[in-house]
Design an enzyme around this catalytic site. Sequence first.
Site, PDB file in Angstrom:
ATOM      1  N   HIS A   1     -14.789  13.609  -9.094  1.00  0.00           N
ATOM      2  CA  HIS A   1     -15.670  12.443  -9.333  1.00  0.00           C
ATOM      3  C   HIS A   1     -16.956  12.497  -8.509  1.00  0.00           C
ATOM      4  CE1 HIS A   1     -12.575  10.595 -11.698  1.00  0.00           C
ATOM      5  NE2 HIS A   1     -11.762  10.374 -10.681  1.00  0.00           N
TER       6      HIS A   1
ATOM      7  N   ASP B   1      -6.998  16.630 -15.103  1.00  0.00           N
ATOM      8  CA  ASP B   1      -6.682  15.367 -14.420  1.00  0.00           C
ATOM      9  C   ASP B   1      -6.812  14.236 -15.449  1.00  0.00           C
ATOM     10  OD1 ASP B   1      -6.786  14.134 -11.312  1.00  0.00           O
ATOM     11  OD2 ASP B   1      -7.646  12.813 -12.829  1.00  0.00           O
TER      12      ASP B   1
ATOM     13  N   HIS C   1      -8.077  11.428 -15.217  1.00  0.00           N
ATOM     14  CA  HIS C   1      -9.350  10.698 -15.147  1.00  0.00           C
ATOM     15  C   HIS C   1     -10.497  11.631 -15.543  1.00  0.00           C
ATOM     16  CE1 HIS C   1      -6.529   8.716 -12.299  1.00  0.00           C
ATOM     17  NE2 HIS C   1      -6.930   7.663 -12.995  1.00  0.00           N
TER      18      HIS C   1
ATOM     19  N   ASP D   1      -1.900  13.471 -12.643  1.00  0.00           N
ATOM     20  CA  ASP D   1      -1.731  12.024 -12.816  1.00  0.00           C
ATOM     21  C   ASP D   1      -1.607  11.615 -14.283  1.00  0.00           C
ATOM     22  OD1 ASP D   1      -4.375  12.820 -12.978  1.00  0.00           O
ATOM     23  OD2 ASP D   1      -5.090  11.506 -11.382  1.00  0.00           O
TER      24      ASP D   1
HETATM   25  C1  9RB Z   1     -12.950  -0.184  -9.815  1.00  0.00           C
HETATM   26  C2  9RB Z   1     -11.641   0.059  -9.455  1.00  0.00           C
HETATM   27  C3  9RB Z   1     -10.435   3.473  -8.988  1.00  0.00           C
HETATM   28  C4  9RB Z   1      -9.497   3.646 -10.005  1.00  0.00           C
HETATM   29  C5  9RB Z   1      -8.865   4.907 -10.172  1.00  0.00           C
HETATM   30  C6  9RB Z   1      -9.178   5.969  -9.336  1.00  0.00           C
HETATM   31  C7  9RB Z   1      -8.522   7.278  -9.578  1.00  0.00           C
HETATM   32  C8  9RB Z   1      -9.010   8.436  -9.170  1.00  0.00           C
HETATM   33  C9  9RB Z   1      -8.379   9.694  -9.517  1.00  0.00           C
HETATM   34  C10 9RB Z   1     -10.107   5.773  -8.327  1.00  0.00           C
HETATM   35  C11 9RB Z   1     -10.729   4.524  -8.148  1.00  0.00           C
HETATM   36  C12 9RB Z   1     -11.142  -1.116  -8.931  1.00  0.00           C
HETATM   37  C13 9RB Z   1     -13.928   0.766 -10.410  1.00  0.00           C
HETATM   38  C14 9RB Z   1      -9.775  -1.315  -8.371  1.00  0.00           C
HETATM   39  O1  9RB Z   1      -7.223   9.968  -9.445  1.00  0.00           O
HETATM   40  N1  9RB Z   1      -9.166  10.643  -9.993  1.00  0.00           N
HETATM   41  O2  9RB Z   1      -8.725  11.836 -10.423  1.00  0.00           O
HETATM   42  N2  9RB Z   1     -11.088   2.235  -8.784  1.00  0.00           N
HETATM   43  N3  9RB Z   1     -10.970   1.263  -9.578  1.00  0.00           N
HETATM   44  N4  9RB Z   1     -12.080  -2.051  -8.993  1.00  0.00           N
HETATM   45  N5  9RB Z   1     -13.183  -1.500  -9.518  1.00  0.00           N
HETATM   46  C15 9RB Z   1     -14.434  -2.228  -9.729  1.00  0.00           C
HETATM   47 ZN    ZN Z   2      -7.139  11.445 -11.432  1.00  0.00          ZN
END
Ligand code: 9RB
Ligand code: ZN
Length: 377
Positions: free
Chosen positions: A143, A180, A182, A268
């Site tokens: 990311h 992944d 995501h 995941d």
């Molecule tokens: C947001 C939120 C996230 C959700 C999922 C991941 C996974 C990452 C991964 C990271 C951050 C929340 C945008 C809660 O495994 N990548 O491969 N954040 N999620 N609130 N908001 C506004």
């Molecule tokens: Zn992921």
Amino acid sequence: MPTGYVHHPHYLWHDTGTSAGLIPAAPLAGVAPGAHIESPDTTRRIHELVHACGLLRDLVPIEPRQATMVELLRVHTGAYVQHLQEQSDLRGGGDAGDGFSPVGRGSAEIARLAAGGLVDLVTAVAEGDVTNGYALLRPPGHHATADTGMGFCLINNIAVAARHAQEELGFARVAVVDVDVHHGNGTQAIFYTDPSVLTISLHQAGCFPPDSGGVEENGAGDGLGYALNVPLPPGSGQAAYLHAMHQVVLPALDRFTPDLILVAAGFDGNAWDPLARQMLCADSYRQIGRLLVDAADRLCHGRLVAAHEGGYNPWYVPHCALAFLEELAGITTPVTDPYAAIAEPYASGPLLPHQREAIDEAAYLVDRIATATNTAA
Ligand code: 9RB
Ligand code: ZN
């Protein structure tokens, strides 16, 4: 030739601090402190399983070193590298940019150790010391963009390794396959206008980042056609992933003819992951691994390097990662998936019409990749 393996205790010492799953603890707002979801536990259990099952004996260990400034600056801005270092030098740590990417004390150096380990693994493949390899690293990378950390990711390890492969090792064309769950938005953004790096991401549609990874994101300028996305509906299982591999990923790789394949290896998408709603089992990752290893054999002398990304179920992810790693190594260990009786029925549902439609939309775009015979260079 054998399979290389990069791991280091400091990867487990990247401290994501106290959180409630993935959001910062906020006691006064009713969010009780607990472990951050991207904790060392799952990664430690993968490494212990690789050791305990006997596979470690057959892997070639590669001792990581920190990525150099020159290596980092091929991908990230100087301002971001400096920001990361400053956050990492704080007594209590900080965040790499989006509020979801904790930086512990010393995490900048650990992130550089992760990127540098992947660079050295790619070098070992180029020099023929190993055929392929797996870097069991933290923090993850896919990311992170040129100028910010995001979604637990600090440095885009794969992007740093891809640029190193091109600039130091003579690999002109690099393909990145991101499995992944995501979207690999950071890697995509870094190479969006660059036709020499093909990025392909299979992911759950609209999971994270929000509004990212639609099929219409297909590259821009000279890079048009060289970013591919397969946003899979929630609930997709092995049939959808294998259809996506056969209809999109493998044909795209065959047209692109990479000199090296990099894999963003997140687990995941398994049926028990807390951060997504896909339905894969360990054997699904074995099959995906097999197809990618076969593609690398066919296209680039087996040169494939996988970097660890996400995967948050501490008792199931190790079996998924082991199945994938066994395919890289071409070795089957005595440890079989102890959850197979429950997980395989979850994973093996039929390909549903809306899943097929989503995949076939991406398959139309494969033709935009120039084949070797119609590329001037
Ligand atoms: C947001 C939120 C996230 C959700 C999922 C991941 C996974 C990452 C991964 C990271 C951050 C929340 C945008 C809660 O495994 N990548 O491969 N954040 N999620 N609130 N908001 C506004
Ligand atoms: Zn992921």
